[in-house]
Design a protein around this motif. Sequence first.
Motif, mmCIF file in Angstrom:
data_model
loop_
_atom_site.group_PDB
_atom_site.id
_atom_site.type_symbol
_atom_site.label_atom_id
_atom_site.label_comp_id
_atom_site.label_asym_id
_atom_site.label_seq_id
_atom_site.Cartn_x
_atom_site.Cartn_y
_atom_site.Cartn_z
ATOM 1 N N TRP A 92 1.117 3.236 -10.723
ATOM 2 C CA TRP A 92 1.697 3.244 -12.067
ATOM 3 C C TRP A 92 1.539 1.852 -12.681
ATOM 4 O O TRP A 92 1.688 0.836 -11.991
ATOM 5 N N LEU A 93 1.282 1.828 -13.972
ATOM 6 C CA LEU A 93 1.389 0.611 -14.760
ATOM 7 C C LEU A 93 2.370 0.882 -15.890
ATOM 8 O O LEU A 93 2.326 1.950 -16.522
ATOM 9 N N GLY A 94 3.249 -0.073 -16.152
ATOM 10 C CA GLY A 94 4.245 0.116 -17.199
ATOM 11 C C GLY A 94 4.332 -1.087 -18.105
ATOM 12 O O GLY A 94 4.020 -2.214 -17.706
ATOM 13 N N ALA A 95 4.750 -0.861 -19.350
ATOM 14 C CA ALA A 95 4.947 -1.954 -20.303
ATOM 15 C C ALA A 95 6.234 -1.677 -21.073
ATOM 16 O O ALA A 95 6.419 -0.585 -21.606
ATOM 17 N N GLU A 96 7.106 -2.698 -21.127
ATOM 18 C CA GLU A 96 8.433 -2.529 -21.733
ATOM 19 C C GLU A 96 8.688 -3.630 -22.759
ATOM 20 O O GLU A 96 8.776 -4.808 -22.405
ATOM 21 N N PRO A 97 8.801 -3.280 -24.047
ATOM 22 C CA PRO A 97 9.088 -4.285 -25.070
ATOM 23 C C PRO A 97 10.513 -4.825 -24.919
ATOM 24 O O PRO A 97 11.445 -4.078 -24.644
ATOM 25 N N MET A 98 10.662 -6.142 -25.089
ATOM 26 C CA MET A 98 11.970 -6.776 -25.029
ATOM 27 C C MET A 98 12.297 -7.387 -26.379
ATOM 28 O O MET A 98 11.437 -7.982 -27.034
ATOM 29 N N ILE A 105 6.994 -8.835 -23.686
ATOM 30 C CA ILE A 105 6.686 -7.564 -23.007
ATOM 31 C C ILE A 105 6.833 -7.805 -21.512
ATOM 32 O O ILE A 105 6.329 -8.802 -20.968
ATOM 33 N N VAL A 106 7.544 -6.897 -20.838
ATOM 34 C CA VAL A 106 7.640 -6.945 -19.384
ATOM 35 C C VAL A 106 6.678 -5.901 -18.817
ATOM 36 O O VAL A 106 6.750 -4.717 -19.176
ATOM 37 N N PHE A 107 5.782 -6.371 -17.971
ATOM 38 C CA PHE A 107 4.802 -5.475 -17.350
ATOM 39 C C PHE A 107 5.297 -5.062 -15.965
ATOM 40 O O PHE A 107 5.718 -5.910 -15.171
ATOM 41 N N HIS A 108 5.240 -3.780 -15.686
ATOM 42 C CA HIS A 108 5.648 -3.247 -14.383
ATOM 43 C C HIS A 108 4.408 -2.748 -13.641
ATOM 44 O O HIS A 108 3.577 -2.029 -14.219
ATOM 45 N N THR A 109 4.313 -3.100 -12.384
ATOM 46 C CA THR A 109 3.211 -2.629 -11.543
ATOM 47 C C THR A 109 3.794 -1.962 -10.310
ATOM 48 O O THR A 109 4.619 -2.556 -9.606
ATOM 49 N N VAL A 110 3.370 -0.738 -10.064
ATOM 50 C CA VAL A 110 3.858 0.017 -8.911
ATOM 51 C C VAL A 110 2.684 0.281 -7.980
ATOM 52 O O VAL A 110 1.699 0.917 -8.372
ATOM 53 N N THR A 111 2.795 -0.231 -6.765
ATOM 54 C CA THR A 111 1.759 0.017 -5.764
ATOM 55 C C THR A 111 2.357 0.842 -4.632
ATOM 56 O O THR A 111 3.558 0.778 -4.369
ATOM 57 N N CYS A 112 1.527 1.612 -3.974
ATOM 58 C CA CYS A 112 2.021 2.466 -2.889
ATOM 59 C C CYS A 112 0.957 2.633 -1.818
ATOM 60 O O CYS A 112 -0.224 2.854 -2.124
ATOM 61 N N THR A 113 1.368 2.509 -0.574
ATOM 62 C CA THR A 113 0.490 2.736 0.573
ATOM 63 C C THR A 113 1.212 3.610 1.585
ATOM 64 O O THR A 113 2.439 3.647 1.629
ATOM 65 N N GLY A 114 0.452 4.300 2.398
ATOM 66 C CA GLY A 114 1.073 5.112 3.436
ATOM 67 C C GLY A 114 0.310 6.409 3.660
ATOM 68 O O GLY A 114 -0.712 6.665 3.021
ATOM 69 N N PRO A 115 0.792 7.232 4.604
ATOM 70 C CA PRO A 115 2.010 7.018 5.399
ATOM 71 C C PRO A 115 1.811 5.980 6.503
ATOM 72 O O PRO A 115 0.728 5.827 7.038
ATOM 73 N N THR A 164 6.391 1.474 -1.189
ATOM 74 C CA THR A 164 6.236 1.303 -2.624
ATOM 75 C C THR A 164 6.768 -0.063 -3.028
ATOM 76 O O THR A 164 7.863 -0.451 -2.622
ATOM 77 N N VAL A 165 5.981 -0.777 -3.823
ATOM 78 C CA VAL A 165 6.409 -2.069 -4.345
ATOM 79 C C VAL A 165 6.341 -2.018 -5.859
ATOM 80 O O VAL A 165 5.296 -1.686 -6.434
ATOM 81 N N VAL A 166 7.458 -2.325 -6.503
ATOM 82 C CA VAL A 166 7.517 -2.381 -7.962
ATOM 83 C C VAL A 166 7.760 -3.826 -8.350
ATOM 84 O O VAL A 166 8.823 -4.388 -8.049
#
Length: 598
Positions: free
Chosen positions: A149-155, A164-174, A588-590
Amino acid sequence: MDSLLRHTRAFHAFLLRLYDQENKGMLKEPTLYEDDVQVRIVNEVKRSPLQAFWKENMPIFIAERAPLKVDEDHMEDSSNNETSSLSSSKLEENIGPLPLSIMKARQLVSWYTLAHNPHMSQVVNCSVPTAFPVLWVRCDGSDPEGTVWLGAEPMKTGKEITSIVFHTVTCTGPIVDRSPFASIEILKTAHKNRHSCSAVMTKGYAQYDLFGSTVLENTIMKSQSNIMVDFTWNNVEKILEIPPLTSIATLNIKVEPGDTRSPVIQIYKELEFLLVLARGLKTGEIEWPEVLEEKSAIIVVQELIEDLKDQLNAYQQQPKSKETEKLRSDAAAVESTIHASFAPERGDLDFAEQLWTRMRKTVSSYQDVVDCLVLVIQHLKCKDIQPWIHRGSNSSLSKLIQQSYHGTMPTVSVTGLTAIRMLLEIGLDKFRRDYINYFIGQELTTLNYLDYFVNCTVNLEEQILRFQKLHHILELVVSCSAFLNLSHEKLFTLTQSCSRYYKDNPLDERHVFQLPIRPMTINAFYENEHPFLWRMEIISCHGQRELKTMWQLNTKPPVDHVTFTTPGLPVDDTTLCSDYEEAFYYNTVVSCSQARFI
């Protein structure tokens, strides 16, 4: 540059139109942008695909890849091929959310960010751009970090968008081997370096499944019921730390009636029969359930009448004869449908309730009901029997019995749907007394609180609906008593909470009820178990704004648009952590970063 501005204007205008349609209640389906991107707005956390790690209760844009269009000519050619048609249909049914490439996701986030820059008035043609909901873009995880996931949040500061706060979600597994997990100190250092801060604090969150699936005869039984417990605490000391006893704990209870593990499964089956009669009264047609006894309905009712005659004949000489004791013990055994360990048994069933018990297990047709009721009415008319009934009984049959005491019983014609209504009324009377007996007997509520649910002055349809609500409360309370051995104080609180909810809301058997609880009360149920979810938040303060890095472990994939596979480790919807000596997790790392508009 012109191309960038043109794309930014187009994307801004598209989002503005979507946002306007959503505010007017006109947006129902995802809307196509370009050929390969669709965007939708999600308003509720429980419907959000990000709920595994994003709990903000606000509208969000979800951008994802649009499903491929099926070529009409190809479909026409394949319409004569049955196998091809079935395959196409199956593919359409199984298709889920689709991710975009990392490059495309970054492009959308770039346009979204540029459109919010207050210094780029030529882009949006206004001095103060509209602050849209947060944009989240599904990613395919194809980059080395596994970005999903990539996210962008206006402040805003006041009315002005400042960053703008940018969110990055990475995931690995199992992942089964925990050795690759970074230490807490390494994660803290990474956060400090990213956000140029010297002080951070940590918060822990863990979720355990106290109910989950049950294994019966080597087969995993799927259930919609579960009792989860959420823990939150400060100052996390190690990865997968067991929540300390000082944590804040909350039970999240979802119990759907009909679960075969429930101690009140028999009373649920009895309620089902009541619902069958109610539907039959409304539609004129009844699908009769399978009979539970070998004897016919008319024979078991005749036996009940004969037993009653024997009681009356022997009452003066031997009031506690074997027949009397047998009748009462049979009634108690059959009718105490609430498990003996968790509720008092009723041994005071009157004649109408005993009749209901026997007919419920043996009637298989409308004619069975008519024959049984006609037989009872004939004996009442002839005064062969003078059965005892509870004071306050409201069924038509109970009123006839009362009239038979005084010889004023009228002639009754059991025709049409009258027989079904009479049997239904007997069942309603019994359920009303059963529920009052349990909740009042266990001192879980008062009659005033129960009045809404057991009120017999409303119409039959409403009475049944309120009984369904009350039964759901019963399932919740008994499950917590049986499986968690909660104290009377907590069961009382849960009963009051559920009662208040159902007085103001429609029946919702999937609703999750919450109950605050002390960890010490339930620590035996989770301290040796794998958490369903474990999360640590590393937080630093930057003025009034908090920036977080979230490090999370899930036992199930936290995203539904990327497939995770590991050779040699079977992972599917039926796999449980408990099947392995060590749990496998999805990591998962956000993380977030902030860009200020200068």
